[in-house]
Design a protein around this motif. Structure first.
Motif, PDB file in Angstrom:
ATOM      1  N   THR A 217      63.878  34.151   0.651  1.00 40.92           N
ATOM      2  CA  THR A 217      62.453  33.906   0.866  1.00 40.92           C
ATOM      3  C   THR A 217      62.215  32.499   1.382  1.00 40.92           C
ATOM      4  O   THR A 217      62.770  31.531   0.854  1.00 40.92           O
ATOM      5  CB  THR A 217      61.690  34.135  -0.457  1.00 40.92           C
ATOM      6  N   LEU A 218      61.359  32.392   2.391  1.00 42.24           N
ATOM      7  CA  LEU A 218      60.921  31.104   2.917  1.00 42.24           C
ATOM      8  C   LEU A 218      59.420  31.019   2.766  1.00 42.24           C
ATOM      9  O   LEU A 218      58.697  31.922   3.190  1.00 42.24           O
ATOM     10  CB  LEU A 218      61.307  30.949   4.393  1.00 42.24           C
ATOM     11  N   VAL A 219      58.952  29.934   2.150  1.00 42.22           N
ATOM     12  CA  VAL A 219      57.520  29.703   1.978  1.00 42.22           C
ATOM     13  C   VAL A 219      57.168  28.342   2.567  1.00 42.22           C
ATOM     14  O   VAL A 219      58.023  27.467   2.697  1.00 42.22           O
ATOM     15  CB  VAL A 219      57.102  29.751   0.486  1.00 42.22           C
ATOM     16  N   GLU A 220      55.911  28.184   2.925  1.00 41.86           N
ATOM     17  CA  GLU A 220      55.419  26.891   3.385  1.00 41.86           C
ATOM     18  C   GLU A 220      54.230  26.527   2.514  1.00 41.86           C
ATOM     19  O   GLU A 220      53.303  27.317   2.368  1.00 41.86           O
ATOM     20  CB  GLU A 220      55.022  26.956   4.856  1.00 41.86           C
ATOM     21  N   VAL A 221      54.306  25.372   1.896  1.00 45.16           N
ATOM     22  CA  VAL A 221      53.264  24.918   0.976  1.00 45.16           C
ATOM     23  C   VAL A 221      52.874  23.482   1.317  1.00 45.16           C
ATOM     24  O   VAL A 221      53.629  22.768   1.970  1.00 45.16           O
ATOM     25  CB  VAL A 221      53.730  25.026  -0.495  1.00 45.16           C
ATOM     26  N   PRO A 222      51.693  23.047   0.860  1.00 39.15           N
ATOM     27  CA  PRO A 222      51.239  21.692   1.202  1.00 39.15           C
ATOM     28  C   PRO A 222      51.992  20.599   0.440  1.00 39.15           C
ATOM     29  O   PRO A 222      52.615  20.854  -0.590  1.00 39.15           O
ATOM     30  CB  PRO A 222      49.756  21.705   0.818  1.00 39.15           C
ATOM     31  N   ARG A 223      51.879  19.410   0.963  1.00 37.77           N
ATOM     32  CA  ARG A 223      52.497  18.217   0.363  1.00 37.77           C
ATOM     33  C   ARG A 223      52.115  18.112  -1.114  1.00 37.77           C
ATOM     34  O   ARG A 223      50.971  18.349  -1.494  1.00 37.77           O
ATOM     35  CB  ARG A 223      52.034  16.975   1.113  1.00 37.77           C
TER      36      ARG A 223
ATOM     37  N   LEU B 272      55.962  23.715  -6.077  1.00 42.22           N
ATOM     38  CA  LEU B 272      57.224  24.305  -5.621  1.00 42.22           C
ATOM     39  C   LEU B 272      58.127  23.269  -4.946  1.00 42.22           C
ATOM     40  O   LEU B 272      59.316  23.525  -4.765  1.00 42.22           O
ATOM     41  CB  LEU B 272      56.965  25.466  -4.665  1.00 42.22           C
ATOM     42  N   LEU B 273      57.593  22.121  -4.609  1.00 46.16           N
ATOM     43  CA  LEU B 273      58.382  21.064  -3.979  1.00 46.16           C
ATOM     44  C   LEU B 273      58.950  20.088  -5.001  1.00 46.16           C
ATOM     45  O   LEU B 273      59.847  19.320  -4.683  1.00 46.16           O
ATOM     46  CB  LEU B 273      57.520  20.277  -2.984  1.00 46.16           C
ATOM     47  N   ARG B 274      58.437  20.119  -6.197  1.00 42.88           N
ATOM     48  CA  ARG B 274      58.795  19.103  -7.186  1.00 42.88           C
ATOM     49  C   ARG B 274      59.841  19.540  -8.191  1.00 42.88           C
ATOM     50  O   ARG B 274      60.387  18.713  -8.899  1.00 42.88           O
ATOM     51  CB  ARG B 274      57.547  18.648  -7.927  1.00 42.88           C
TER      52      ARG B 274
ATOM     53  N   ALA C 214      60.070  11.893  -3.921  1.00 40.44           N
ATOM     54  CA  ALA C 214      59.032  12.033  -4.943  1.00 40.44           C
ATOM     55  C   ALA C 214      59.341  13.120  -5.971  1.00 40.44           C
ATOM     56  O   ALA C 214      58.553  13.340  -6.879  1.00 40.44           O
ATOM     57  CB  ALA C 214      57.684  12.322  -4.276  1.00 40.44           C
ATOM     58  N   VAL C 215      60.490  13.779  -5.854  1.00 39.57           N
ATOM     59  CA  VAL C 215      60.838  14.841  -6.798  1.00 39.57           C
ATOM     60  C   VAL C 215      61.345  14.246  -8.112  1.00 39.57           C
ATOM     61  O   VAL C 215      61.802  13.109  -8.160  1.00 39.57           O
ATOM     62  CB  VAL C 215      61.883  15.819  -6.220  1.00 39.57           C
ATOM     63  N   ARG C 216      61.291  15.053  -9.150  1.00 43.00           N
ATOM     64  CA  ARG C 216      61.731  14.609 -10.471  1.00 43.00           C
ATOM     65  C   ARG C 216      63.238  14.428 -10.538  1.00 43.00           C
ATOM     66  O   ARG C 216      63.735  13.459 -11.089  1.00 43.00           O
ATOM     67  CB  ARG C 216      61.260  15.632 -11.505  1.00 43.00           C
TER      68      ARG C 216
END
Length: 166
Positions: free
Chosen positions: A94-100, A104-106, A131-133
């Motif tokens: 699965t490929l998703v595109e989400v905002p900054r 799901l990016l963190r 900026a990720v944990r």
């Protein structure tokens, strides 16, 4: 391979890919072709690339994350379960595109779910990536030695890769 191998259920799985805006569409098309040829099924079959998710909780998290991506961005491909052996949940690559800044990016997903982010300048992508944990692994593909130096100097991860063969 990094995003979908072992169903994304490994610490070094690629969970976010940063792509320069001018090559976004070509990248997505090529990744979609690659993902479509991956065989999902019983892991004891020799030609299977992806087996089932490791727990019912992982399957529930996959559903939740796809729903979140549909609500806040878009699912570019995948996002569904396929019929497989009883006794397992088989998710599509699965490929998703989400905002900054999206959740799901963190966090690491440990799922066959890859988030796409586009950038105009490398420093922008590095700032987002840093900026990720937990920054376990980061990589770059470039022929620009200046970009490579910037990445190696500024990327904050335990392991850095540069132009690593797939």
């Amino acid at each position: 391979r990094s995003a979908f191998g072992l169903q994304g259920q490994k610490c070094s799985a690629c969970s976010v890919v940063y792509v320069q805006r001018p090559v976004r569409d070509a990248f997505v098309a090529r990744l979609a072709r690659f993902a479509q040829q991956l065989k999902v099924g019983h892991p004891e079959e020799r030609d299977v690339f992806m087996g089932p998710l490791y727990t019912p909780q992982a399957a529930a998290r996959f559903r939740e994350n796809v729903t979140m991506a549909e609500r806040d961005g878009q699912v570019i491909f995948g996002g569904h379960f396929i019929d497989g052996d009883p006794g397992g949940d088989y998710a599509q690559p699965t490929l998703v595109e989400v905002p900054r800044g999206h959740a799901l990016l963190r966090e690491e997903q440990f799922l066959p779910l890859l988030a796409l982010r586009c950038f105009d300048g490398l420093q922008e992508a590095l700032d987002e990536g840093n900026a990720v944990r937990y920054g376990l692994t980061a990589g770059i593909y470039t022929t620009d030695f200046g970009a490579l130096d910037l990445f190696l100097d500024r990327a904050e991860a335990g392991v850095l890769y540069a132009n690593r063969a797939s």
